[in-house]
Design an enzyme around this catalytic site. Sequence first.
Site, PDB file in Angstrom:
ATOM      1  N   ARG A  32      30.870  28.535  42.636  1.00 48.94           N
ATOM      2  CA  ARG A  32      30.512  27.305  43.347  1.00 48.94           C
ATOM      3  C   ARG A  32      31.212  27.174  44.687  1.00 48.94           C
ATOM      4  O   ARG A  32      32.235  27.804  44.944  1.00 48.94           O
ATOM      5  CB  ARG A  32      30.855  26.065  42.514  1.00 48.94           C
ATOM      6  CG  ARG A  32      32.308  25.973  42.069  1.00 48.94           C
ATOM      7  CD  ARG A  32      33.056  24.754  42.606  1.00 48.94           C
ATOM      8  NE  ARG A  32      34.478  24.826  42.292  1.00 48.94           N
ATOM      9  CZ  ARG A  32      35.363  25.470  43.023  1.00 48.94           C
ATOM     10  NH1 ARG A  32      34.997  26.100  44.131  1.00 48.94           N
ATOM     11  NH2 ARG A  32      36.633  25.501  42.670  1.00 48.94           N
ATOM     12  N   GLU A  38      38.702  17.644  46.964  1.00 52.55           N
ATOM     13  CA  GLU A  38      39.618  18.666  46.438  1.00 52.55           C
ATOM     14  C   GLU A  38      40.824  17.978  45.813  1.00 52.55           C
ATOM     15  O   GLU A  38      41.381  17.037  46.383  1.00 52.55           O
ATOM     16  CB  GLU A  38      40.043  19.565  47.600  1.00 52.55           C
ATOM     17  CG  GLU A  38      39.975  21.035  47.323  1.00 52.55           C
ATOM     18  CD  GLU A  38      38.578  21.560  46.995  1.00 52.55           C
ATOM     19  OE1 GLU A  38      38.213  21.553  45.797  1.00 52.55           O
ATOM     20  OE2 GLU A  38      37.872  21.990  47.912  1.00 52.55           O
ATOM     21  N   HIS A  39      41.204  18.454  44.622  1.00 50.28           N
ATOM     22  CA  HIS A  39      42.314  17.868  43.848  1.00 50.28           C
ATOM     23  C   HIS A  39      42.032  16.412  43.492  1.00 50.28           C
ATOM     24  O   HIS A  39      42.956  15.610  43.353  1.00 50.28           O
ATOM     25  CB  HIS A  39      43.647  18.005  44.599  1.00 50.28           C
ATOM     26  CG  HIS A  39      44.115  19.431  44.687  1.00 50.28           C
ATOM     27  ND1 HIS A  39      44.855  20.041  43.711  1.00 50.28           N
ATOM     28  CD2 HIS A  39      43.883  20.380  45.639  1.00 50.28           C
ATOM     29  CE1 HIS A  39      45.090  21.306  44.062  1.00 50.28           C
ATOM     30  NE2 HIS A  39      44.504  21.536  45.222  1.00 50.28           N
ATOM     31  N   GLY A 124      40.005  34.863  42.533  1.00 45.68           N
ATOM     32  CA  GLY A 124      41.130  34.284  43.270  1.00 45.68           C
ATOM     33  C   GLY A 124      40.761  33.747  44.634  1.00 45.68           C
ATOM     34  O   GLY A 124      41.628  33.392  45.426  1.00 45.68           O
ATOM     35  N   GLY A 126      38.883  31.070  45.103  1.00 48.32           N
ATOM     36  CA  GLY A 126      38.588  29.638  45.018  1.00 48.32           C
ATOM     37  C   GLY A 126      37.120  29.344  44.805  1.00 48.32           C
ATOM     38  O   GLY A 126      36.647  28.245  45.087  1.00 48.32           O
ATOM     39  N   SER A 128      35.651  29.682  41.813  1.00 48.68           N
ATOM     40  CA  SER A 128      35.483  29.404  40.389  1.00 48.68           C
ATOM     41  C   SER A 128      34.975  30.601  39.596  1.00 48.68           C
ATOM     42  O   SER A 128      34.029  30.483  38.801  1.00 48.68           O
ATOM     43  CB  SER A 128      34.540  28.211  40.189  1.00 48.68           C
ATOM     44  OG  SER A 128      34.358  27.968  38.826  1.00 48.68           O
ATOM     45  N   SER A 129      35.602  31.756  39.804  1.00 46.42           N
ATOM     46  CA  SER A 129      35.215  32.905  38.980  1.00 46.42           C
ATOM     47  C   SER A 129      35.579  32.632  37.520  1.00 46.42           C
ATOM     48  O   SER A 129      34.855  33.032  36.610  1.00 46.42           O
ATOM     49  CB  SER A 129      35.893  34.183  39.476  1.00 46.42           C
ATOM     50  OG  SER A 129      37.290  34.051  39.416  1.00 46.42           O
ATOM     51  N   ASP A 174      34.607  22.691  37.784  1.00 50.50           N
ATOM     52  CA  ASP A 174      34.055  24.050  37.806  1.00 50.50           C
ATOM     53  C   ASP A 174      33.084  24.323  36.655  1.00 50.50           C
ATOM     54  O   ASP A 174      31.957  24.760  36.898  1.00 50.50           O
ATOM     55  CB  ASP A 174      35.194  25.080  37.856  1.00 50.50           C
ATOM     56  CG  ASP A 174      36.038  24.933  39.119  1.00 50.50           C
ATOM     57  OD1 ASP A 174      35.655  24.134  40.000  1.00 50.50           O
ATOM     58  OD2 ASP A 174      37.070  25.603  39.222  1.00 50.50           O
ATOM     59  N   TYR A 224      49.623  24.398  41.554  1.00 51.40           N
ATOM     60  CA  TYR A 224      48.509  23.545  41.118  1.00 51.40           C
ATOM     61  C   TYR A 224      48.973  22.605  40.000  1.00 51.40           C
ATOM     62  O   TYR A 224      48.799  21.389  40.063  1.00 51.40           O
ATOM     63  CB  TYR A 224      47.350  24.426  40.633  1.00 51.40           C
ATOM     64  CG  TYR A 224      46.127  23.649  40.213  1.00 51.40           C
ATOM     65  CD1 TYR A 224      45.085  23.419  41.098  1.00 51.40           C
ATOM     66  CD2 TYR A 224      46.016  23.124  38.933  1.00 51.40           C
ATOM     67  CE1 TYR A 224      43.960  22.698  40.719  1.00 51.40           C
ATOM     68  CE2 TYR A 224      44.907  22.403  38.545  1.00 51.40           C
ATOM     69  CZ  TYR A 224      43.881  22.199  39.432  1.00 51.40           C
ATOM     70  OH  TYR A 224      42.785  21.482  39.047  1.00 51.40           O
TER      71      TYR A 224
HETATM   72  C1  GLA Z   1      40.486  24.414  41.078  1.00 53.32           C
HETATM   73  C2  GLA Z   1      40.253  23.699  39.752  1.00 53.32           C
HETATM   74  C3  GLA Z   1      39.355  22.487  39.914  1.00 53.32           C
HETATM   75  C4  GLA Z   1      39.829  21.595  41.067  1.00 53.32           C
HETATM   76  C5  GLA Z   1      40.117  22.418  42.325  1.00 53.32           C
HETATM   77  C6  GLA Z   1      40.757  21.602  43.417  1.00 53.32           C
HETATM   78  O1  GLA Z   1      39.296  24.989  41.508  1.00 53.32           O
HETATM   79  O2  GLA Z   1      39.655  24.575  38.816  1.00 53.32           O
HETATM   80  O3  GLA Z   1      39.295  21.766  38.706  1.00 53.32           O
HETATM   81  O4  GLA Z   1      40.934  20.821  40.692  1.00 53.32           O
HETATM   82  O5  GLA Z   1      40.978  23.511  42.053  1.00 53.32           O
HETATM   83  O6  GLA Z   1      39.884  20.627  43.840  1.00 53.32           O
END
Ligand code: GLA
Length: 382
Positions: A32, A38-39, A124, A126, A128-129, A174, A224
């Site tokens: 995705r 974010e966060h 890695g 970001g 969402s693998s 994700d 995180y």
């Molecule tokens: C990662 C996490 C998500 C989200 C993002 C930050 O991708 O898997 O759940 O918290 O970081 O937005």
Amino acid sequence: MSAAHQLDERARALFRKAFGYPPGAVAVAPGRINIVGEHTDYNQGFVLPAAIDRHVGVALRLRKDGRVVLHSDRYSMPVEVADLPSRRQGNWADYVFGVADVLRLHTSGSPGFEAAIVSDVPVGAGLSSSGALEVAVAVSLLAARGEAMPPLQIAKLCQAAENVFVGARTGIMDPFIALRARGGNAILLDCRSLEDQYVPLPDGRFVWLLADTRIRHELASSAYNQRRKECEAAANALGLASLRDAKESDLERIENPVDRRRVRHVITEDARVLQAADALRRRSPKGLGPILYASHESLRLDFAVSCRELDCLVELAAGMPQVIGARMMGGGFGGCVLVLLDAAGLDDLEQHLAEGYAEEFHRSPEFYRVRSVDGVMSERTR
Ligand code: GLA
């Protein structure tokens, strides 16, 4: 052939090669982008993700015992265990074991299976693998058993697998988007009520480009969990169930300046998600520009999850006339910058970013031109 169908075929082919017979079920789940938000998911806030044409495919056959055998196109050594473990092993197979372990409580029959896993989602970065892998494993296991489960329940199971089994305290974004995505749309997800709405993405005159710093900071997963802890502590101190309920007026009640900045990011980022969804609904992609840049600044200064490489790519992008907006994406400390731009300026932009980045860091970024796609697809093959 669609990107998802290619991964489906690759998964079937790897399964046949590894085990000598066809799989009982196949599932293909997408990675995705997240336009903004974010966060915010683990703070019960809003997110605005869309699935992309990068997938994880899982072909699988159930066994009559507890043995699990995994073949992957990424790692040459297969993983084989006599019984499905109930604790993390410390490698990539944990995402698979974790999902199977959580699912075991909800299904009948022996827990063993054989699986072939293929992927074109960079790890890695970001994108969402891990979420895509978890969803593909959950859906293929359910399909092989001939069992149905509502998408929201599957998303929660995948999140539980990652939180409890793998030990990364990620939110629901994700797995949710990998399950529910619809091509041509982003999803505005309220992570508290878990209500979702489709929001149309800009038309083909605009494109999304991911510029990968190729930085993979070890720090990422520990930082995180640390941020998540800070947010929970700040909500507690304010007497709130989560930062979703925090208001600008609460900020002055927070004495510690670091805590105050963390909370400010969450409050302003939630507001940006709603603004961005609005701009998309009004068919005003240019309205996203200031929102993307503001999100980057907030992640850099208030939430402190950016790094020099990400900042450099955002700055370079911002200097180009075809760019609408750019920001770091995902958990942070490396990974990708998401850029929205006029499709006509794509080649030029890649060249500009590659040159500027190499000058500064003596390495090249990697580029992924992505299109939005539907969520997971699956088939029970016999
Ligand atoms: C990662 C996490 C998500 C989200 C993002 C930050 O991708 O898997 O759940 O918290 O970081 O937005």
